[in-house]
Scaffold this active site. Structure first.
Site, PDB file in Angstrom:
ATOM      1  N   GLN A  39       2.615   1.039  14.175  1.00 40.37           N
ATOM      2  CA  GLN A  39       2.650   2.271  13.384  1.00 40.37           C
ATOM      3  C   GLN A  39       1.284   2.914  13.409  1.00 40.37           C
ATOM      4  O   GLN A  39       0.325   2.330  13.911  1.00 40.37           O
ATOM      5  CB  GLN A  39       3.034   1.928  11.949  1.00 40.37           C
ATOM      6  CG  GLN A  39       1.993   1.089  11.216  1.00 40.37           C
ATOM      7  CD  GLN A  39       2.564   0.370  10.019  1.00 40.37           C
ATOM      8  OE1 GLN A  39       3.017  -0.758  10.126  1.00 40.37           O
ATOM      9  NE2 GLN A  39       2.538   1.026   8.870  1.00 40.37           N
TER      10      GLN A  39
ATOM     11  N   GLU B  89       0.604  -3.863  11.984  1.00 38.22           N
ATOM     12  CA  GLU B  89       0.790  -5.306  11.757  1.00 38.22           C
ATOM     13  C   GLU B  89       1.087  -6.084  13.029  1.00 38.22           C
ATOM     14  O   GLU B  89       1.151  -7.306  12.992  1.00 38.22           O
ATOM     15  CB  GLU B  89       1.950  -5.519  10.782  1.00 38.22           C
ATOM     16  CG  GLU B  89       1.756  -4.825   9.477  1.00 38.22           C
ATOM     17  CD  GLU B  89       2.855  -5.124   8.481  1.00 38.22           C
ATOM     18  OE1 GLU B  89       4.010  -5.258   8.908  1.00 38.22           O
ATOM     19  OE2 GLU B  89       2.542  -5.214   7.284  1.00 38.22           O
TER      20      GLU B  89
ATOM     21  N   TRP C 268       0.826  -1.216   0.000  1.00 36.18           N
ATOM     22  CA  TRP C 268       0.000   0.000   0.000  1.00 36.18           C
ATOM     23  C   TRP C 268       0.857   1.261   0.000  1.00 36.18           C
ATOM     24  O   TRP C 268       0.334   2.366  -0.045  1.00 36.18           O
ATOM     25  CB  TRP C 268      -0.928   0.018   1.219  1.00 36.18           C
ATOM     26  CG  TRP C 268      -0.244   0.318   2.539  1.00 36.18           C
ATOM     27  CD1 TRP C 268       1.025  -0.052   2.903  1.00 36.18           C
ATOM     28  CD2 TRP C 268      -0.771   1.064   3.634  1.00 36.18           C
ATOM     29  NE1 TRP C 268       1.307   0.386   4.170  1.00 36.18           N
ATOM     30  CE2 TRP C 268       0.214   1.079   4.651  1.00 36.18           C
ATOM     31  CE3 TRP C 268      -1.981   1.706   3.880  1.00 36.18           C
ATOM     32  CZ2 TRP C 268       0.037   1.721   5.876  1.00 36.18           C
ATOM     33  CZ3 TRP C 268      -2.165   2.330   5.101  1.00 36.18           C
ATOM     34  CH2 TRP C 268      -1.171   2.341   6.077  1.00 36.18           C
TER      35      TRP C 268
HETATM   36  C1  BGC Z   1       4.887  -1.724   7.213  1.00 32.95           C
HETATM   37  C2  BGC Z   1       3.851  -1.673   6.119  1.00 32.95           C
HETATM   38  C3  BGC Z   1       4.543  -1.368   4.802  1.00 32.95           C
HETATM   39  C4  BGC Z   1       5.638  -2.368   4.545  1.00 32.95           C
HETATM   40  C5  BGC Z   1       6.389  -2.081   3.272  1.00 32.95           C
HETATM   41  C6  BGC Z   1       5.975  -2.721   6.844  1.00 32.95           C
HETATM   42  O1  BGC Z   1       6.969  -2.697   7.810  1.00 32.95           O
HETATM   43  O2  BGC Z   1       4.305  -2.124   8.419  1.00 32.95           O
HETATM   44  O3  BGC Z   1       2.895  -0.686   6.408  1.00 32.95           O
HETATM   45  O4  BGC Z   1       3.609  -1.414   3.772  1.00 32.95           O
HETATM   46  O5  BGC Z   1       6.547  -2.338   5.610  1.00 32.95           O
HETATM   47  O6  BGC Z   1       7.019  -0.849   3.321  1.00 32.95           O
END
Ligand code: BGC
Length: 803
Positions: free
Chosen positions: A616, A495, A356
């Site tokens: 985040q 996440e 995203w």
């Molecule tokens: C983040 C995601 C992001 C991904 C790629 C992850 O560490 O939590 O939001 O899309 O990295 O950059």
């Protein structure tokens, strides 16, 4: 360091991987890490070359399971160029010089950001006191995206002698740049062929084992004494074909060696065979000087369109970010079938996948390089059918875009990931981040707003919006007790939370960000479909079976999706407020850096799922996407009152509970706080600025830059500080906020038919001007009035005092 250079003084093996990432050169078609041409891969050196959209799939056995991963392929390394002096008394050569050598006396690296040139300055002194000065200039060509070149100048400071120079292409490369993936299969290239045609060119050709992409690289190396023609080895088809040349060095004089390289793949348009094209490419290059001139001019055009000037250190880093954004997604990308790689084309982290993160990249591009935004949206549109299949296979209607996307749009998120702190392979549930669909829809809608590209919206745009909305509608479940629709079993942007504590199944219910953005998508889709020409609407309805009943259902969902609250704040998801509080002070005292809390806790046998601790910005992402008034209206439509006080409380609540384990987090916090708590915003702004250059996420930048955060910082100036919005009637809305630590800024945008709409912030306020050359006028909508600018007009807006 000047404001147009990025420099490193001295050689530091411990920093080499980071510098390689940050000194990468690219042109949107391919990029090469800033590795030392003297050194093979190994130790601190990891040369990597990646082309946009060139992926390959391999299977591996880990933790007793067979897993399949698609990776952006590390292509043959075109850099190798090494040199050594013949011993003073003649005879065969000594060791090849490398920066790791004891003979190294000084080392300097410099990126010329204006011209896209990477310079290296080295001085060696051997045991017999001979001082050799080396200056090297590297380009990955911005005008002809298939070319790269290396000029190396050798100066014998205090001796006469012979320098042996070897130039090679190394096809014996694997994907080995990320320690966490090393247990996985990384051998993506096979059927390696190589050769030395009579005109002293060397070439390699290889095929990716599963995707069957043919890659060809050719190189010509020559000096004023002629081309490097002596083949090494002289027979067979080596994976590292090389040619050598002897240079006669005279004391105080400089001799140069040029290596011109061409790279083609079978994905290129307007070629027959990639090898033919690569050989043809190097043979038809006029020479270093002309090549450099075209390259400089191409960069000059880019900088003109990209204009964003900010003084001091912040401005320097922003320019560096812009440099990398332009190298990853340039006008050359517009014609490719490629998405936004989250880690640039600078390294192998996240396997070059598309997440995203484009949500943080396209808003900047929309107002400078709209054709690039469109190309990137087309990447999504070409995978719409695949996203529909993903939805169908999961039991839903519409299109479910994958959390991680690669070549064909299937879900590329790995099934298992390694926690380096515990050494355990764990299930990866991040694929439940279905909010990616809303990000795609948001980008479609924002692109159309910024460009007025009605044709795109009528076709690709409408098709994507429709299918994404259909997915959200089928994912929404009616809860009679609650009198609301709910979206269950998802993961939000944070996440760290992928399940309820002790649950056997992954997923959470009613992630506020997911639900509110789904409501927004449904609402915007309804508006966009209603605005289509009658015939196109009828055509879409016939093709997709969309009818008034379905539209009415979407409207209902968009007003009655559940948004959970607790303690007077928006809940990140249903039940977040019931999780335990984390002892933040205790954890930091014990572990120091706790950005990756998930790993720390898992290694202790605990789980971050039990705590109110986010990786985040999650709920706060709403404040990133929607300005305060729009967010209030969205909540109001959903039957909730989100007044300033509730939003401020919500912001404070999550600021206190976020570990910032993603570079996107500092960026979003800076954005949101700029309007809510301006005095706190600057700290996060700095965190976002320093994310890559200071490698804040604990060594991850060496595996690739964080493109979303880099582009997002540009947009922080462009849209956050100005409050720039594109209104439905085409007027530009402005509602600037002061950021006292940033003394000024100056940028120009390309807005629809208007080129060069300029914004200049000085301590007295913001000046907006329209250049003479533009014919139409532009309405600027301020909080309390509208101002119409005509060609040549400028307008001064006095800024409110900061708090
Ligand atoms: C983040 C995601 C992001 C991904 C790629 C992850 O560490 O939590 O939001 O899309 O990295 O950059």
């Amino acid at each position: 360091m000047s404001e147009w250079t990025w420099e490193y003084e001295g050689y530091d093996p411990a920093e080499e991987t980071l510098r390689e990432s940050l000194c990468s050169l690219g042109n949107g078609y391919f990029a090469t890490r800033g590795a030392a041409p003297e050194c093979p891969a190994g130790g601190p050196h990891y040369p990597g070359t990646y082309a946009a959209g060139v992926y390959n799939r391999l299977t591996s056995e880990v933790a007793g399971q067979t897993v399949s991963n698609e990776d952006m392929v590390n292509l043959p390394n075109w850099l190798p160029l090494r040199y050594r002096l013949t011993p003073p008394g003649g005879g065969s050569g000594t060791d090849w010089y490398t920066p790791d050598d004891a003979a190294l006396r000084s080392y300097r690296q410099l990126l010329d950001l204006r011209a896209g040139i990477y310079e290296r300055h080295l001085v060696y002194e051997d045991a017999s006191g001979r001082r050799l000065r080396v200056r090297q200039f590297r380009v990955v060509h911005m005008d002809d995206p298939h070319l790269a070149a290396l000029r190396t100048e050798f100066t014998a400071e205090n001796f006469d002698g012979t320098l042996e120079v070897e130039s090679a292409i190394d096809a014996g490369v694997t994907n080995d740049g990320v320690a966490r993936y090393r247990e996985l299969n990384g051998q993506h290239l096979a059927e390696i062929m190589s050769g030395y045609p009579e005109d002293c060119t060397v070439w390699v050709r290889a095929r990716t084992v599963n995707s069957g992409i043919t890659v060809a690289v050719a190189a010509r190396t020559y000096s004023s004494e002629g081309p490097a023609c002596e083949p090494r080895p002289s027979t067979g088809t080596p994976t590292r074909p090389a040619t050598r040349i002897n240079l006669t060095l005279k004391q105080g004089e400089t001799a140069a060696v040029d290596k011109i390289v061409a790279l083609h793949t079978s994905r290129d348009s307007a070629i027959s065979d990639p090898l033919d094209a690569a050989l043809d490419g190097v043979r038809n290059v006029p020479g270093w000087d002309e090549l450099l001139l075209d390259h400089r001019l191409a960069w000059q055009r880019l900088w003109h369109r990209a204009l964003l000037e900010v003084p001091d250190e912040a401005g320097h880093i922003l320019r560096f970010h812009l440099f990398h954004v332009l190298q990853t997604v340039s006008p050359h990308t517009a014609d490719l079938d490629a998405g936004v790689p989250a880690r640039g084309l600078n390294g192998e982290a996240y396997r070059g996948h598309v997440f995203w993160d484009e949500l943080f990249v396209l808003p900047y591009l929309n107002l400078h390089f709209p054709e690039v935004s469109k190309g990137l949206l087309r990447y999504r549109h070409r995978r719409l059918d695949r996203a529909r299949r993903l939805a169908r296979d999961a039991g839903f209607d519409g299109a479910m875009y994958p959390w991680q996307s690669g070549s064909d749009g299937r879900e590329e998120t790995q099934e298992l990931h390694l926690n380096p702190s515990s050494g355990r392979w764990l299930p990866d549930n991040s694929r439940l981040q279905h909010h990616i669909g809303s990000a795609v829809a948001y980008n479609v809608w924002s692109y159309a707003r910024a460009t007025g590209d009605a044709r795109f919206m009528e076709h690709e745009g409408a098709e994507m919006l429709l299918q994404i909305s259909r997915f959200w509608a089928s994912k929404s479940e009616w809860d009679g007790d609650l009198g609301r629709y709910r979206i269950r079993r998802v993961v939000g942007p944070d996440e760290y939370h992928d399940a309820y504590p002790d649950a056997t199944e992954p997923g959470l219910d009613d992630n506020a960000y997911t639900n509110v953005t789904a409501a927004w998508v449904l609402q915007r889709t309804l508006e966009s479909l209603a605005a289509l020409p009658e015939e196109r609407r009828a055509e879409l309805a016939e093709h997709t079976g969309l009818d008034d009943t379905e539209l009415a259902h979407w409207d209902d969902i968009s007003r009655r999706l559940h948004v959970p609250f607790h303690q007077g704040v928006v809940s990140q998801f249903e039940g977040y407020g019931e999780l335990r509080e984390l002892d933040w002070v205790g954890m930091s005292t014990k572990y120091g850096d706790i950005r990756r809390l998930d790993r720390v806790l898992e290694a202790e046998g605990d789980s971050v799922n039990r705590y109110q601790a986010s990786k985040q910005a999650d709920t706060l992402m709403l404040g990133y996407l929607f300005p305060p008034r729009e967010l209030r209206a969205l909540f109001a439509r959903l039957g909730h009152r989100l007044d300033d006080e509730t939003w401020r409380r919500t912001v404070d609540y999550y600021v206190a509970r976020t570990s910032h384990g993603s570079t996107l987090s500092g960026l979003v916090h800076a954005w949101v706080l700029a309007r809510v708590r301006p005095t706190q915003a600057w700290g996060f702004f700095q965190e976002a600025l320093r994310g890559d250059v200071a490698d804040l996420q604990g060594g991850t930048t060496g595996e690739g830059i964080h493109l979303g955060a880099m582009a997002g910082t540009l947009d922080l100036v462009q849209r956050c500080l100005t409050g720039l919005r594109i209104r439905s009637d085409g007027a530009l809305g402005l509602d600037p906020v002061p950021q006292p630590e940033l003394s000024g800024y100056d940028f120009a945008i390309h807005y629809r038919h208007l080129w060069g709409v300029r914004f200049r912030m000085r301590s007295g306020g913001l000046d907006i001007s329209l250049p003479e050359s533009n014919r139409p006028s532009l309405d600027i909508r301020l909080v309390d009035r509208t101002v119409t600018l005509r060609p040549g007009d400028s307008f001064h807006l006095t800024l409110p005092e900061g708090d």
